[in-house]
Motif scaffolding. Sequence first.
Motif: not given
Length: 285
Positions: A23-27, A37-39, A44-50, A115-120
């Motif tokens: 799900s994280t990858g798809h988001m 905008p990434q970074g 980042h927080a939105f990705t985890f909170i939802i 955080d780096w992984l979430l931007d890649s």
Amino acid sequence: MDWIETIIIAIVEGLTEFLPVSSTGHMIIVQNLLGVPQGDAFVHAFTFIIQFGAILSVVCLYWKRFFSIEKTPCPANSTLWQRLKHKYNFYWLLFVGVLPAVFIGLLAKKSGLLDWLLDSVEVVAVMLVVGGIFMLFCDKLFNKGSEDNQVTERRALKIGFYQCLSVIPGVSRSMATIVGGMTQGLTRRRAAKFSFFLAVPTMAGATLLDLLDLLKEDTAWATSHNITMLILGSVISFVVALLAMKWFVDFLTKYGFKAFGIYRIVVGSIIIILLLTGHSLAMVD
């Protein structure tokens, strides 16, 4: 993030949270497609909170399991600790299972790796393909589960270590924990259900950490618009995940991982080709 972006991303999260497709990858992919905008700390927080919003659907669907205690009698010569573990065995197994993620997750977050992984999006694409290839064969490799095998402390801990692989976007927490359960002799159905249960404390902890980090940062992000987007995204992901979860358990039990593996390989390969040919994923640059 605007209303349309929030709704689309939340629907994707709800649909994919319990599927072994990440799900994280798809988001991350959808955010890139939409030009989000990434970074950005809020993104980042939105990705985890939802994701936690989606996870709460587990509590809703399996509320009897979450709010019940063991009623079978404990051996008469048991110690107080043994009696407590017996009575609250369900919660004890979740605690044991979540311990590896607490240490690995904190380490990845404090080091900045998360955080780096979430931007890649590159990492997501590669891991989708790698995980997809693995899923083509994992049913044959690990499909030896028995209905007699229950989740024990040892099995819960090992599944917890498998869950740590999901710190890499594109791996899929669901896939890692279900396969982890299958390697321990659990059936696909039992492994999937424990995967769902384990997601609750795991994502609750991740969400709490992200909220604390947001509060420590410049609170300029805490606009009424952003807070509304968080609430909206969480509600949508909750409803969609609730509808998708039971279907997934039935489908996985009957057909296994192969279809999801093929899907992952196709999506990951398309993204890799686009990136290698110099194309942007953003639909609007």
